[in-house]
Design a protein around this motif. Structure first.
Motif, PDB file in Angstrom:
ATOM      1  N   LEU A 503       0.811  -1.213   0.000  1.00  0.00           N
ATOM      2  CA  LEU A 503       0.000   0.000   0.000  1.00  0.00           C
ATOM      3  C   LEU A 503       0.846   1.265   0.000  1.00  0.00           C
ATOM      4  CD1 LEU A 503      -2.803  -0.946   2.566  1.00  0.00           C
ATOM      5  CD2 LEU A 503      -2.819  -1.190   0.091  1.00  0.00           C
ATOM      6  N   ALA A 504       2.165   1.106   0.159  1.00  0.00           N
ATOM      7  CA  ALA A 504       3.032   2.288   0.240  1.00  0.00           C
ATOM      8  C   ALA A 504       2.914   3.195  -0.972  1.00  0.00           C
ATOM      9  CB  ALA A 504       4.477   1.853   0.462  1.00  0.00           C
ATOM     10  N   PRO A 505       2.853   2.677  -2.209  1.00  0.00           N
ATOM     11  CA  PRO A 505       2.716   3.595  -3.362  1.00  0.00           C
ATOM     12  C   PRO A 505       1.467   4.457  -3.297  1.00  0.00           C
ATOM     13  CG  PRO A 505       3.386   1.410  -4.088  1.00  0.00           C
ATOM     14  CD  PRO A 505       3.025   1.279  -2.648  1.00  0.00           C
ATOM     15  N   LEU A 506       0.453   4.021  -2.537  1.00  0.00           N
ATOM     16  CA  LEU A 506      -0.781   4.805  -2.419  1.00  0.00           C
ATOM     17  C   LEU A 506      -0.679   5.844  -1.303  1.00  0.00           C
ATOM     18  CD1 LEU A 506      -3.444   1.944  -2.717  1.00  0.00           C
ATOM     19  CD2 LEU A 506      -2.443   3.331  -4.545  1.00  0.00           C
ATOM     20  N   GLY A 507       0.383   5.769  -0.505  1.00  0.00           N
ATOM     21  CA  GLY A 507       0.559   6.722   0.589  1.00  0.00           C
ATOM     22  C   GLY A 507      -0.333   6.474   1.780  1.00  0.00           C
ATOM     23  N   VAL A 508      -0.860   5.241   1.934  1.00  0.00           N
ATOM     24  CA  VAL A 508      -1.768   4.946   3.046  1.00  0.00           C
ATOM     25  C   VAL A 508      -1.225   3.835   3.932  1.00  0.00           C
ATOM     26  CG1 VAL A 508      -3.838   5.740   1.845  1.00  0.00           C
ATOM     27  CG2 VAL A 508      -3.094   3.356   1.591  1.00  0.00           C
ATOM     28  N   ASP A 509       0.033   3.450   3.749  1.00  0.00           N
ATOM     29  CA  ASP A 509       0.567   2.319   4.512  1.00  0.00           C
ATOM     30  C   ASP A 509       0.628   2.633   6.003  1.00  0.00           C
ATOM     31  OD1 ASP A 509       2.403   4.152   3.376  1.00  0.00           O
ATOM     32  OD2 ASP A 509       4.075   2.923   4.072  1.00  0.00           O
ATOM     33  N   ASP A 510       1.044   3.831   6.393  1.00  0.00           N
ATOM     34  CA  ASP A 510       1.084   4.163   7.815  1.00  0.00           C
ATOM     35  C   ASP A 510      -0.316   4.244   8.410  1.00  0.00           C
ATOM     36  OD1 ASP A 510       3.829   4.246   7.851  1.00  0.00           O
ATOM     37  OD2 ASP A 510       3.944   6.416   7.516  1.00  0.00           O
ATOM     38  N   TYR A 511      -1.239   4.775   7.641  1.00  0.00           N
ATOM     39  CA  TYR A 511      -2.640   4.863   8.082  1.00  0.00           C
ATOM     40  C   TYR A 511      -3.188   3.474   8.388  1.00  0.00           C
ATOM     41  CZ  TYR A 511      -7.700   5.808   7.589  1.00  0.00           C
ATOM     42  OH  TYR A 511      -9.052   5.891   7.785  1.00  0.00           O
ATOM     43  N   VAL A 512      -2.955   2.531   7.482  1.00  0.00           N
ATOM     44  CA  VAL A 512      -3.460   1.167   7.666  1.00  0.00           C
ATOM     45  C   VAL A 512      -2.682   0.458   8.781  1.00  0.00           C
ATOM     46  CG1 VAL A 512      -3.793  -1.064   6.551  1.00  0.00           C
ATOM     47  CG2 VAL A 512      -4.265   1.047   5.289  1.00  0.00           C
ATOM     48  N   ARG A 513      -1.363   0.668   8.825  1.00  0.00           N
ATOM     49  CA  ARG A 513      -0.563   0.010   9.863  1.00  0.00           C
ATOM     50  C   ARG A 513      -1.049   0.410  11.258  1.00  0.00           C
ATOM     51  NH1 ARG A 513       3.771   1.710   8.360  1.00  0.00           N
ATOM     52  NH2 ARG A 513       4.695  -0.103   7.309  1.00  0.00           N
ATOM     53  N   ASP A 514      -1.266   1.689  11.482  1.00  0.00           N
ATOM     54  CA  ASP A 514      -1.739   2.132  12.790  1.00  0.00           C
ATOM     55  C   ASP A 514      -3.092   1.515  13.130  1.00  0.00           C
ATOM     56  OD1 ASP A 514       0.484   3.681  13.190  1.00  0.00           O
ATOM     57  OD2 ASP A 514      -0.458   5.557  12.568  1.00  0.00           O
ATOM     58  N   ALA A 515      -3.976   1.478  12.153  1.00  0.00           N
ATOM     59  CA  ALA A 515      -5.318   0.945  12.396  1.00  0.00           C
ATOM     60  C   ALA A 515      -5.291  -0.536  12.720  1.00  0.00           C
ATOM     61  CB  ALA A 515      -6.207   1.205  11.185  1.00  0.00           C
ATOM     62  N   MET A 516      -4.400  -1.287  12.069  1.00  0.00           N
ATOM     63  CA  MET A 516      -4.376  -2.729  12.260  1.00  0.00           C
ATOM     64  C   MET A 516      -3.586  -3.157  13.497  1.00  0.00           C
ATOM     65  SD  MET A 516      -6.296  -3.659   9.852  1.00  0.00           S
ATOM     66  CE  MET A 516      -6.823  -3.334   8.165  1.00  0.00           C
ATOM     67  N   THR A 517      -2.621  -2.371  13.911  1.00  0.00           N
ATOM     68  CA  THR A 517      -1.733  -2.819  14.983  1.00  0.00           C
ATOM     69  C   THR A 517      -1.963  -2.109  16.298  1.00  0.00           C
ATOM     70  OG1 THR A 517      -0.017  -1.228  14.312  1.00  0.00           O
ATOM     71  CG2 THR A 517       0.054  -3.431  13.317  1.00  0.00           C
ATOM     72  N   SER A 518      -2.909  -1.166  16.348  1.00  0.00           N
ATOM     73  CA  SER A 518      -3.100  -0.385  17.558  1.00  0.00           C
ATOM     74  C   SER A 518      -4.574  -0.083  17.754  1.00  0.00           C
ATOM     75  CB  SER A 518      -2.299   0.923  17.466  1.00  0.00           C
ATOM     76  OG  SER A 518      -2.612   1.786  18.536  1.00  0.00           O
ATOM     77  N   THR A 519      -4.922   0.311  18.978  1.00  0.00           N
ATOM     78  CA  THR A 519      -6.270   0.807  19.244  1.00  0.00           C
ATOM     79  C   THR A 519      -6.262   2.293  19.552  1.00  0.00           C
ATOM     80  OG1 THR A 519      -6.052   0.234  21.587  1.00  0.00           O
ATOM     81  CG2 THR A 519      -7.053  -1.415  20.132  1.00  0.00           C
ATOM     82  N   THR A 520      -5.073   2.890  19.617  1.00  0.00           N
ATOM     83  CA  THR A 520      -4.989   4.303  20.002  1.00  0.00           C
ATOM     84  C   THR A 520      -4.270   5.153  18.966  1.00  0.00           C
ATOM     85  OG1 THR A 520      -2.970   3.827  21.262  1.00  0.00           O
ATOM     86  CG2 THR A 520      -5.057   3.776  22.466  1.00  0.00           C
TER      87      THR A 520
END
Length: 929
Positions: A503-520
């Motif tokens: 998802l990195a080429p779309l610029g949303v990899d950090d957004y998705v990573r935070d959502a999947m690996t954290s609750t905060t």
């Protein structure tokens, strides 16, 4: 040649960094079904190729049928954790196992030992298996097929043979992945090829992973499919519900069937003599590994035949949909099976899926599409779903949602959960948990997820995240990223980092990573936890029925009707802002009019919550409220008097692992109780005014629960300080310490033995040396008279007759409606009590109870303290899951019996508990586990 084939099947084995590798396995299994004893006799031959850059001295095996062998397995423990007792109370004959193992490696005996998990073992190799070498492993094995508790099982002579053979665990760059079988949570297995031979009575119809090699059997199935289609077309009585269909006798003749499968990591098969069959074909462009059109099969019984008559159309449409969006379907056949299933609505296996009851055509199509989609995320990508459940369930749920929106646009992913209101159930459920601080990150191992969070974290939240990504980057861009991810990682076991990188080429990899690996952390989580929407300048939205959260401010108005003996019939309105989703600030105002008292009554309150203010806190809730009702009707006085109860409260909910089943909180509470009473002047003349008696209570405590299904336990300690004010009679300030311990044991399904212990001691008490026993004394009997802080709701306070028969469960918890006029069971010093309950071991709500208590009291001012022991026992009737309980006292000590006899006949001695406080909706909803 065989070695080269297996290497090709395994896919890319070494990445450029030299760290990526995977093993490959060549399975040969011969199995014979004995349907009289529900047993499989089988032999396993494995060609295990070591592609690791190091030698192996052992191989870990999964022996998952052994999960059904006893109560000491991870499966059995998880069942109880998820509040299912079917397996726990199943007789030995209904359980299953795998045994008769005799492992040999390259024809030589080899040592095999079980681990702490009975369904996981280790095969110790006689010599280390070098990189690139192959070990030839053989063993016989016997499977006693359990009844249907999960995936593997049988219902009568309908068989679901899944996770049924010894299977090597995955060995990758992180080492071995031993996994005991779990019902909630799926698997991580290695790719390879299968050649499976089945021997069973000739009239069984079999659906399986792979390609049937026996042309005679294939012709028989095609003929059966042709006759099924013609028969269905001519019927107008096809059932859409369950049909109790008997099994025909098993044929004396037997048949042997052979199936082959390549590039898969599991093999499942289903056998039933009643199966109807439908067949079709599907032509897909650019489908590697297939020659000609793929076979499409549907196997089903009379149950829901009206729905399954269109199953092959659903299967074809789902395969086309996923092929178009992710990549071509690589297998030569796809099969849907309707059969018994005790692990959700459907379960996927390579090339085949089993579906339970669907109830509607839409439900069948939706579940089939979801399970077919797993061929890509579970079957071909082969992610480690046990540790990263969202990589299969969540990604697949996103595409399943798109499938249903495309072919059922009228549903829009919404369901009607309350009359006249359609809501997005996935968003509602996720927001509900997140705003109570009870959600868990999707990237949480499955055995650490609560049952409710498994649905939310593995399925719902990832779908919501990807819907948000789709809105940002567009559908085509997201599909392109998925196609690249699929092409790069098929047959290679990707990890979360691999998906984020895609998802990195779309610029949303950090957004998705935070959502999947954290609750905060991250934008998505912060938005989900925000319970308050921006009101803007819009006028408030007014409704009679609570709805989902809206961008507009919301006000809900509902009529209320109630009753108590002092106020009579109560009628009024409830005004509140509570939506189906919890809010940061919630308030309620409920004015009521008493038609007997002709007084204004009711209650109002507000609370403010802060979610996860610290790592060790789920949430902090601060609130306050007031209630006002009539409670006193003195004789010979033509006036009713009442009370105002004001309270402030704070609760600190501590965070615990969901798998611990533990919940706890620290709390404090300040209560101001104003009681309006008749005021008399000199000579006992009634004055035309009421006297207000003000009392303050300050409480602080700790409460905890462990919600085990078989032996739950709860405990708590509390300090309470009372300041009664100079006008009180008698003036009685005190500091008291209470402790409560409750528990139970479920000795058979839905039959409990329960116990409760209470101890209370006044650390300081103005009346310790006195012989008066006011309502604030410790009390064996918890009735309206001893509810001194007005914590509970009663149908009649300060009333005689049957109103005295309503009891609570505080302090002594005695089930004996002794009149409040008697100073019975009260102490200004200490009180200890035990309450025992037992459900009788036959159908129905009847049980027995026994209460006993000891306390200290002073008979007269001049006497020394005496100690008394009282007890009572009898029959109980438990209705509406503890909401209403009746108690009939039959035996008691002499003093208690005498006081009960003064009440009158047996009906006058009956007591009951009616938990009115629990009927307040948000109280019990917010206490969902």
């Amino acid at each position: 040649m065989r070695l080269i084939l297996l290497l090709l099947l395994a896919g890319p084995l070494l990445a450029q960094d030299g760290q990526y590798f995977q093993q490959s396995v060549d399975y040969g299994i011969n199995a014979r079904l004995d349907d009289r004893d529900h047993v499989l006799h089988a032999e396993l031959r494995l060609g295990y190729i070591n592609h690791a850059p190091r030698a192996l001295d052992s191989i870990v095996f999964h022996l998952w049928p052994r999960a059904f062998s006893g109560d000491n397995t991870a499966f059995a423990r998880q069942q109880l954790r998820n509040r299912s007792t079917d397996f726990h109370f199943a007789p030995p004959a209904a359980r299953g196992t795998l045994d008769s193992l005799d492992f040999r490696v390259d024809s030589h005996p080899a040592r095999f030992a079980y681990t702490a998990d009975p369904d996981v073992g280790v095969l110790y190799l006689n010599e280390p298996l070098r990189p690139g070498a192959t070990a030839a492993i053989t063993t016989p094995f016997r499977v006693k097929i359990p009844e249907s508790f999960s995936r593997l099982g049988h219902v009568g002579e309908s068989y679901q043979l899944t996770q049924w053979y010894p299977k090597p665990a995955v060995y990758d760059r992180d080492g071995w992945h031993p996994m005991p079988y779990l019902d909630q949570g799926e698997f991580y297995s290695e790719f390879g090829s299968f050649r499976v031979t089945l021997d069973l009575p000739a009239n069984y119809v079999v659906a399986a992973t792979g390609v049937l090699q026996d042309q005679e059997e294939r012709a028989w199935l095609l003929a059966r499919a042709d006759s099924t289609r013609r028969a269905l077309a001519g019927r107008r009585d096809l059932p859409s519900g369950y049909v109790d269909e008997s099994f025909p006798p098993s044929a004396a003749e037997r048949k042997t069937l052979t199936y082959t499968a390549k590039g898969v990591h599991d093999f499942a098969w289903f056998a039933d003599k009643r199966f109807m069959v439908l067949h079709d074909t599907l032509e897909l462009a650019d489908s590697p590994g297939t020659r000609g059109p793929a076979d499409v099969w549907a196997f089903f019984t009379e149950t829901e035949a009206a729905l399954w008559k269109d199953a092959t159309d659903y299967l074809k449409r789902a395969v086309r949909f996923y092929s178009d969006h992710l990549g071509p379907y690589p297998y030569p056949q796809v099969t849907g099976v309707q059969s018994a299933l005790s692990a959700g609505a459907g379960m996927e296996y390579p090339m085949i899926t089993v579906i339970g009851r669907s109830y509607t055509a839409y439900g069948l199509d939706e579940v089939l599409a979801h399970e077919i989609g797993h061929n890509w995320f579970y079957g071909i990508l082969g992610s480690n779903e046990r540790d990263h459940p969202w990589m299969d369930e969540g990604l697949n749920s996103y595409y399943e949602g798109r499938y249903t929106r495309q072919f059922y646009p009228e549903r829009r992913g919404r369901q009607q959960v309350i009359p006249g209101r359609e809501v997005e159930t996935d968003a509602l459920a996720y927001h509900y948990l997140a705003r109570l601080g009870r959600d868990q990150a999707p990237d949480t191992p499955i055995d650490q997820l609560s049952a409710f969070n498994y649905w939310i974290s593995a399925y719902s939240k990832p779908e919501l995240v990807l819907q948000a990504v789709e809105e940002r980057v567009g559908t085509e861009a997201l599909d392109a990223a998925f196609r690249d991810y699929y092409a790069a990682w098929k047959f290679r076991h990707p990890r979360p980092t691999d998906f984020f990188a895609a998802l990195a080429p779309l610029g949303v990899d950090d957004y998705v990573r935070d959502a999947m690996t954290s609750t905060t952390a991250g934008e998505f989580n912060r938005a989900a936890r925000s319970a308050d929407r921006s009101p803007g300048l819009s006028p408030p939205k007014l409704a009679l029925i609570t709805d989902a959260a809206s961008e507009r401010p919301q006000l809900f108005v509902s009529p209320l009707l109630g009753f108590n003996e002092n106020d009579g019939v109560l009628a009024g309105l409830a005004l509140h802002n509570r939506t189906l989703e919890p809010r940061r600030l919630e308030w309620l105002v409920a004015p009521l009019y008493g038609f007997a008292s002709k007084e204004l009554a009711g209650f109002a309150g507000a609370r403010y919550r802060v979610v996860r203010p610290a790592e060790w806190l789920q949430q902090v809730v601060v609130g306050g409220g007031v209630q006002r009702f009539s409670d006193f009707d003195p004789p010979a006085v033509d006036r009713l008097y009442g009370y105002d109860r004001w309270a402030l409260r704070s609760d600190f909910y501590l965070d615990h692992p969901a798998s611990s089943q533990r919940s706890s909180r620290l709390y404090s509470q300040l209560i101001r109780l104003d009681r309006r009473r008749p005021d008399f002047g000199d000579g006992g003349v009634l004055l035309d005014r009421a006297e207000t008696l003000t009392t303050h209570f300050l409480r602080a405590g700790y409460a905890a629960r462990v919600e085990r299904e078989i032996n739950p336990v709860a405990y708590g300690v509390q300090l309470e300080y009372r300041n009664g004010g100079a006008q009180q009679f008698p003036a009685a300030d005190y500091l008291r310490l209470d402790a409560t311990l409750t528990g139970g044991y479920q000795y058979q399904a839905d039959k409990f033995l329960r116990w409760r212990l209470f101890g209370g001691y006044f650390l300081q008490h103005d009346l310790r040396e006195g012989n008066t026993a006011p309502s604030v004394s410790l009390s064996l009997v918890d009735n309206a008279a001893s509810d001194y802080a007005y914590d509970d709701l009663y149908l009649g306070r300060s009333q005689d007759g049957w109103y005295q028969q309503q009891l609570g469960e505080r302090q002594g918890g005695f089930r004996a409606p002794v009149a409040a006029a008697f100073p019975f069971g009260r102490s200004n010093d200490y009180l200890a009590a035990v309450n025992l309950d037992g459900d009788l071991p036959f159908p129905g709500p009847i049980g027995v109870f026994l209460d006993a208590g000891a306390y200290g009291y002073r008979p007269t001012l001049s006497s020394a303290q005496s100690n008394a022991v009282r007890w009572v026992g009898g029959l109980s009737v438990n209705l509406f899951q503890d909401q209403f309980r009746l108690f009939v006292p039959l035996l008691a000590d002499a003093d208690t019996r005498g006081l009960l006899e003064q009440r009158g006949n047996l009906l006058d001695r009956v007591s009951f508990r009616l938990n009115l406080s629990r009927l307040l909706p948000w109280q019990w909803i917010d206490e969902l586990p």
